[in-house]
Scaffold this motif. Structure first.
Motif, PDB file in Angstrom:
ATOM      1  N   TYR A  21       1.166  -1.313   0.092  1.00  0.00           N
ATOM      2  CA  TYR A  21       0.310   0.040  -0.035  1.00  0.00           C
ATOM      3  C   TYR A  21       0.311   0.924  -0.380  1.00  0.00           C
ATOM      4  O   TYR A  21       2.461   1.289   0.651  1.00  0.00           O
TER       5      TYR A  21
ATOM      6  N   GLU B 115      -6.421   0.858   4.334  1.00  0.00           N
ATOM      7  CA  GLU B 115      -7.182   2.375   3.855  1.00  0.00           C
ATOM      8  C   GLU B 115      -8.181   3.224   4.360  1.00  0.00           C
ATOM      9  O   GLU B 115      -7.771   5.004   3.956  1.00  0.00           O
TER      10      GLU B 115
ATOM     11  N   LEU C  32      -3.455   0.767  -3.131  1.00  0.00           N
ATOM     12  CA  LEU C  32      -2.865  -0.344  -3.005  1.00  0.00           C
ATOM     13  C   LEU C  32      -2.004  -0.973  -4.713  1.00  0.00           C
ATOM     14  O   LEU C  32      -3.031  -1.502  -5.445  1.00  0.00           O
TER      15      LEU C  32
END
Length: 282
Positions: A68, A156, A227
């Motif tokens: 990420y 996230e 991502l």
């Protein structure tokens, strides 16, 4: 008068050893016991073949990685820095996200008596990357993908929350600077009409315009997290193939057979020497 003569001790002759090995004699000795070599080699080769071709498909462990990329924003110096410190993301992931994801994975696979998975977190120095890695076999690929997706989803959401908060603060700062600039320009117009001193207010207007420009640049440079990879399979560590194992078995069997033949020859020679010694004593 008789002279007494002392007998002189016999000179001691140390035994002589021949350290040289006659390769021809060695080859003849091995040839005489060739069946020992053949039997041992065939036995070890057969055991290797049974193991190599009878083991079936082996689950080879490999590595699955998810990456990420944290969002960045420009600073006053013109450089960029992560919106949220990677160390903070790492700490929160280790303490909360990973344990919770592993607990859900164990609950989902409790009936299957599945093997326990492990998760390694890494933050490469000098980057804004968070790397999640798990060792598993190919049969566990979907399970690892779900595990990483759970962890990355929590990261996230955390990043999106930080980006939204920063965007709100930047909007408020831009709005505040615009209001301050408008007031300063209005004051400058009033002073110009009354022929007042505009030096201080002009300096303030220039400073506010600079701050406003920086705030707008920060707002424009604000990015979102991304991502990069999810459950990407790394290069597998390949084990020994069946053919290679068989070749190694043949080689090992040959050397073991040669060694066994030499040992048989050594034992036989030792027995003959023992019998000769016993015959001389009799």
């Amino acid at each position: 008068m008789n002279e007494i003569r002392h007998s002189e001790p016999a000179a001691f002759n140390p035994p002589r050893f021949n350290d040289e090995i006659d390769l021809i004699d060695l080859a003849i000795a091995l040839w005489r016991r060739k069946w020992v070599v053949i039997v041992v080699m065939v036995f070890i080769t057969a055991l290797t073949a049974l193991y190599a071709f009878g083991r079936g498909e082996v689950a080879v462990p490999t590595s699955y990685a998810s990456i990420y990329n944290l969002p960045k924003v420009s600073v006053d110096s013109g450089d960029e820095k992560p919106v949220i410190a990677p160390s903070a993301v790492m700490e929160l992931s280790q303490r909360v996200f990973v344990p919770q994801a592993l607990a859900r994975d164990r609950e989902a696979n409790a009936e299957k008596d599945a093997e326990k998975l492990e998760v390694d977190l890494e933050q490469p120095k000098g980057t804004a990357l968070i790397v999640v890695e798990t060792e598993a076999n190919q049969a566990q690929a979907e399970r690892v993908n779900a595990l990483h997706q759970s962890i990355m989803g929590r990261i996230e959401k955390l990043v999106e929350s930080e980006v939204d908060d920063l965007r709100v603060r930047l909007d408020q700062r831009v709005e505040m600077l615009q209001t301050r600039l408008a007031n300063a320009e209005s004051l400058a117009d009033s002073l110009a009409q009354t022929e007042g001193d505009l030096a201080d207010i002009s300096s303030e207007i220039a400073e506010v315009k600079t701050d406003l420009l920086l705030a707008e640049l920060q707002k424009a440079s604000l990015s979102t997290g991304r991502l990069v990879e999810l459950g990407q399979q790394r290069e597998m560590e390949k084990g020994l193939s069946s053919a290679l194992m068989l070749a190694l078995g043949v080689t090992l069997g040959l050397f073991a057979g040669l060694f066994a033949a030499l040992m048989v020859g050594f034992v036989s020679a030792a027995r003959e020497r023992l019998h000769e010694t016993e015959s001389l004593e009799d």
